[in-house]
Design a protein around this motif. Sequence first.
Motif, PDB file in Angstrom:
ATOM      1  N   ALA A 285      -5.840 -64.854  26.369  1.00 46.87           N
ATOM      2  CA  ALA A 285      -7.214 -65.145  26.813  1.00 46.87           C
ATOM      3  C   ALA A 285      -7.190 -65.359  28.321  1.00 46.87           C
TER       4      ALA A 285
ATOM      5  N   ILE B 150     -10.595 -75.261  25.474  1.00 44.80           N
ATOM      6  CA  ILE B 150     -11.192 -74.286  24.553  1.00 44.80           C
ATOM      7  C   ILE B 150     -10.104 -73.598  23.729  1.00 44.80           C
TER       8      ILE B 150
ATOM      9  N   LEU C  57      -4.774 -70.240  21.790  1.00 44.78           N
ATOM     10  CA  LEU C  57      -5.072 -69.116  20.910  1.00 44.78           C
ATOM     11  C   LEU C  57      -4.460 -69.375  19.551  1.00 44.78           C
TER      12      LEU C  57
ATOM     13  N   LEU D  86     -12.024 -62.043  22.644  1.00 42.99           N
ATOM     14  CA  LEU D  86     -11.543 -63.147  23.462  1.00 42.99           C
ATOM     15  C   LEU D  86     -12.189 -63.161  24.836  1.00 42.99           C
TER      16      LEU D  86
ATOM     17  N   GLN E 138      -9.380 -70.608  21.047  1.00 44.12           N
ATOM     18  CA  GLN E 138      -9.956 -69.339  20.587  1.00 44.12           C
ATOM     19  C   GLN E 138      -9.185 -68.801  19.397  1.00 44.12           C
ATOM     20  N   ASP E 139      -9.901 -68.114  18.504  1.00 40.51           N
ATOM     21  CA  ASP E 139      -9.247 -67.409  17.405  1.00 40.51           C
ATOM     22  C   ASP E 139      -8.930 -65.994  17.865  1.00 40.51           C
TER      23      ASP E 139
ATOM     24  N   GLY F 282     -10.305 -69.243  27.553  1.00 39.22           N
ATOM     25  CA  GLY F 282      -9.760 -70.269  26.678  1.00 39.22           C
ATOM     26  C   GLY F 282      -8.327 -70.556  27.043  1.00 39.22           C
TER      27      GLY F 282
ATOM     28  N   CYS G  45     -11.131 -62.985  16.997  1.00 41.78           N
ATOM     29  CA  CYS G  45     -12.454 -62.810  17.586  1.00 41.78           C
ATOM     30  C   CYS G  45     -12.310 -62.178  18.969  1.00 41.78           C
TER      31      CYS G  45
END
Length: 201
Positions: free
Chosen positions: A33, A40, A54, A48, A42-43, A51, A46
Amino acid sequence: MIQAPNFADLAPLGLVHGFGDRFSTYPDGITTARQIHSAIVQDAACPLGEGDALVSNRPGVLVGVRTADCVPILLVDPAAGIVAAIHAGWRGTAQGIVPEAVRVVCSREHTDPRHLRAAIGPAIGVCCYEVGPEVARRFGIETAAAVHLDLPGINEMQIRNAGVSDIWKSEECTFCTVDRFYSFRREREAAGRMMSLVGWR
Ligand SMILES: [Zn+2]
Protein backbone atom coordinates in the motif's frame (compact mmCIF):
# COMPACT_ATOMS: atom_id res chain seq x y z
CA MET A 1 16.33 -12.26 4.23
CA ILE A 2 16.14 -12.40 7.99
CA GLN A 3 13.84 -15.13 9.23
CA ALA A 4 11.90 -15.07 12.49
CA PRO A 5 12.74 -18.20 14.53
CA ASN A 6 9.17 -18.44 15.82
CA PHE A 7 7.87 -18.76 12.23
CA ALA A 8 10.39 -21.49 11.26
CA ASP A 9 8.06 -24.46 11.72
CA LEU A 10 5.50 -22.83 9.40
CA ALA A 11 7.73 -22.92 6.30
CA PRO A 12 6.93 -26.60 5.58
CA LEU A 13 3.24 -25.64 5.78
CA GLY A 14 3.76 -23.05 3.03
CA LEU A 15 4.50 -19.83 4.89
CA VAL A 16 6.87 -17.45 3.11
CA HIS A 17 8.28 -14.59 5.15
CA GLY A 18 11.32 -12.45 5.77
CA PHE A 19 12.76 -9.09 6.70
CA GLY A 20 14.94 -7.62 3.96
CA ASP A 21 18.30 -5.93 4.20
CA ARG A 22 20.46 -4.03 1.69
CA PHE A 23 21.28 -7.20 -0.20
CA SER A 24 17.84 -8.79 -0.41
CA THR A 25 16.06 -9.56 -3.66
CA TYR A 26 12.32 -9.98 -3.57
CA PRO A 27 9.82 -12.15 -5.41
CA ASP A 28 7.58 -10.45 -7.97
CA GLY A 29 4.02 -9.45 -7.21
CA ILE A 30 4.22 -8.40 -3.57
CA THR A 31 1.09 -6.51 -2.55
CA THR A 32 1.90 -3.16 -0.94
CA ALA A 33 0.00 0.00 0.00
CA ARG A 34 1.05 3.63 -0.15
CA GLN A 35 2.45 4.18 3.35
CA ILE A 36 1.44 7.39 5.09
CA HIS A 37 2.39 6.84 8.76
CA SER A 38 -1.22 6.14 9.72
CA ALA A 39 -3.04 3.43 11.70
CA ILE A 40 -4.99 2.36 8.60
CA VAL A 41 -5.25 -1.42 8.08
CA GLN A 42 -6.08 -2.54 4.53
CA ASP A 43 -7.27 -5.88 3.21
CA ALA A 44 -5.02 -7.01 0.38
CA ALA A 45 -8.08 -8.38 -1.45
CA CYS A 46 -9.54 -4.88 -1.83
CA PRO A 47 -8.24 -2.14 -4.11
CA LEU A 48 -5.37 -0.64 -2.18
CA GLY A 49 -4.81 3.01 -1.54
CA GLU A 50 -3.12 4.41 1.50
CA GLY A 51 -2.39 2.40 4.61
CA ASP A 52 0.34 1.07 6.87
CA ALA A 53 -0.84 -2.47 7.56
CA LEU A 54 -1.93 -5.09 5.06
CA VAL A 55 -3.95 -8.17 5.96
CA SER A 56 -4.45 -11.22 3.75
CA ASN A 57 -6.06 -14.63 4.15
CA ARG A 58 -5.49 -15.77 0.56
CA PRO A 59 -2.92 -18.36 -0.46
CA GLY A 60 -0.62 -17.04 -3.15
CA VAL A 61 -0.71 -13.46 -1.88
CA LEU A 62 2.39 -11.90 -0.35
CA VAL A 63 1.88 -8.67 1.59
CA GLY A 64 4.80 -6.35 2.24
CA VAL A 65 5.88 -3.10 3.87
CA ARG A 66 8.92 -0.93 3.13
CA THR A 67 11.02 0.50 5.93
CA ALA A 68 14.31 2.24 6.70
CA ASP A 69 14.44 2.77 10.51
CA CYS A 70 10.68 2.36 11.05
CA VAL A 71 9.59 -0.92 12.64
CA PRO A 72 8.46 -3.75 10.33
CA ILE A 73 6.14 -6.24 12.03
CA LEU A 74 4.68 -9.49 10.69
CA LEU A 75 1.70 -11.35 12.16
CA VAL A 76 0.59 -14.90 11.42
CA ASP A 77 -2.33 -16.97 12.63
CA PRO A 78 -1.30 -20.47 11.50
CA ALA A 79 -4.70 -22.06 12.13
CA ALA A 80 -6.79 -19.33 10.49
CA GLY A 81 -4.31 -18.86 7.64
CA ILE A 82 -4.27 -15.09 7.95
CA VAL A 83 -1.20 -12.86 7.83
CA ALA A 84 -0.41 -9.17 8.25
CA ALA A 85 2.53 -6.91 7.42
CA ILE A 86 2.79 -3.66 9.37
CA HIS A 87 4.86 -0.48 9.08
CA ALA A 88 5.18 1.27 12.45
CA GLY A 89 7.05 4.54 12.67
CA TRP A 90 6.55 6.81 15.66
CA ARG A 91 3.28 8.16 14.30
CA GLY A 92 1.83 4.70 13.62
CA THR A 93 3.10 3.45 16.98
CA ALA A 94 1.57 6.41 18.82
CA GLN A 95 -1.74 5.68 17.05
CA GLY A 96 -1.56 1.98 17.94
CA ILE A 97 -1.34 0.49 14.46
CA VAL A 98 -0.28 -2.95 15.70
CA PRO A 99 -3.14 -3.41 18.21
CA GLU A 100 -5.45 -2.22 15.41
CA ALA A 101 -4.04 -4.86 13.03
CA VAL A 102 -4.46 -7.56 15.71
CA ARG A 103 -8.07 -6.45 16.19
CA VAL A 104 -8.79 -6.57 12.42
CA VAL A 105 -7.16 -10.00 12.02
CA CYS A 106 -9.07 -11.47 14.95
CA SER A 107 -12.46 -9.99 14.04
CA ARG A 108 -12.13 -11.06 10.40
CA GLU A 109 -11.25 -14.65 11.22
CA HIS A 110 -13.15 -14.92 14.51
CA THR A 111 -9.91 -15.95 16.09
CA ASP A 112 -8.13 -15.05 19.30
CA PRO A 113 -4.91 -13.03 19.79
CA ARG A 114 -3.49 -15.99 21.75
CA HIS A 115 -3.33 -17.92 18.45
CA LEU A 116 -1.23 -15.24 16.76
CA ARG A 117 2.52 -15.12 16.35
CA ALA A 118 4.36 -11.85 15.88
CA ALA A 119 7.82 -10.98 14.56
CA ILE A 120 9.44 -7.56 14.89
CA GLY A 121 12.18 -6.89 12.34
CA PRO A 122 15.29 -4.69 12.39
CA ALA A 123 14.53 -1.03 13.13
CA ILE A 124 16.25 1.96 14.68
CA GLY A 125 17.13 1.01 18.24
CA VAL A 126 16.91 2.89 21.51
CA CYS A 127 20.70 3.43 21.14
CA CYS A 128 20.19 5.76 18.16
CA TYR A 129 16.61 7.02 18.18
CA GLU A 130 16.59 10.44 19.76
CA VAL A 131 13.37 12.45 19.67
CA GLY A 132 12.34 15.90 20.84
CA PRO A 133 9.81 16.82 23.55
CA GLU A 134 6.87 16.95 21.10
CA VAL A 135 7.30 13.34 19.99
CA ALA A 136 8.17 12.17 23.54
CA ARG A 137 4.89 13.66 24.77
CA ARG A 138 2.97 11.41 22.36
CA PHE A 139 4.36 8.50 24.36
CA GLY A 140 3.52 9.97 27.75
CA ILE A 141 7.03 11.29 28.44
CA GLU A 142 7.06 14.85 29.73
CA THR A 143 10.50 16.32 29.11
CA ALA A 144 12.15 19.54 28.02
CA ALA A 145 15.13 17.75 26.50
CA ALA A 146 15.63 15.16 23.80
CA VAL A 147 15.12 11.55 24.89
CA HIS A 148 15.82 8.13 23.43
CA LEU A 149 12.74 6.22 22.38
CA ASP A 150 12.62 2.41 22.15
CA LEU A 151 10.25 2.06 19.20
CA PRO A 152 10.66 -1.73 18.75
CA GLY A 153 10.23 -2.19 22.51
CA ILE A 154 7.08 -0.05 22.62
CA ASN A 155 5.61 -2.08 19.77
CA GLU A 156 6.48 -5.32 21.54
CA MET A 157 4.68 -4.08 24.64
CA GLN A 158 1.63 -3.06 22.57
CA ILE A 159 1.52 -6.50 20.92
CA ARG A 160 1.76 -8.21 24.31
CA ASN A 161 -0.99 -5.98 25.71
CA ALA A 162 -3.16 -6.91 22.70
CA GLY A 163 -3.02 -10.51 23.90
CA VAL A 164 -0.26 -11.96 21.70
CA SER A 165 2.43 -13.78 23.68
CA ASP A 166 4.43 -15.54 20.91
CA ILE A 167 6.71 -12.65 19.90
CA TRP A 168 10.20 -12.56 18.39
CA LYS A 169 12.09 -9.26 18.20
CA SER A 170 15.25 -8.60 16.23
CA GLU A 171 17.88 -6.87 18.34
CA GLU A 172 19.59 -5.30 15.32
CA CYS A 173 19.62 -1.51 14.95
CA THR A 174 19.32 -0.21 11.38
CA PHE A 175 21.21 2.98 12.25
CA CYS A 176 24.17 1.21 13.91
CA THR A 177 24.63 -1.49 11.32
CA VAL A 178 25.69 0.60 8.33
CA ASP A 179 26.89 -2.25 6.14
CA ARG A 180 23.70 -4.25 6.40
CA PHE A 181 20.68 -1.94 6.64
CA TYR A 182 19.33 1.23 5.09
CA SER A 183 18.73 4.00 7.62
CA PHE A 184 16.65 7.05 6.83
CA ARG A 185 18.12 8.96 9.75
CA ARG A 186 21.66 8.22 8.62
CA GLU A 187 21.28 8.46 4.84
CA ARG A 188 18.31 10.80 4.51
CA GLU A 189 16.91 11.05 0.98
CA ALA A 190 19.61 8.70 -0.31
CA ALA A 191 18.34 5.86 1.87
CA GLY A 192 16.85 2.87 0.11
CA ARG A 193 14.02 0.85 1.59
CA MET A 194 13.94 -2.73 2.82
CA MET A 195 10.92 -4.92 2.20
CA SER A 196 9.43 -7.16 4.85
CA LEU A 197 6.92 -9.68 3.55
CA VAL A 198 4.69 -12.54 4.56
CA GLY A 199 2.15 -14.84 2.90
CA TRP A 200 1.13 -18.41 2.19
CA ARG A 201 2.26 -20.20 -0.96
ZN1 LIG B 1 21.74 1.96 17.20
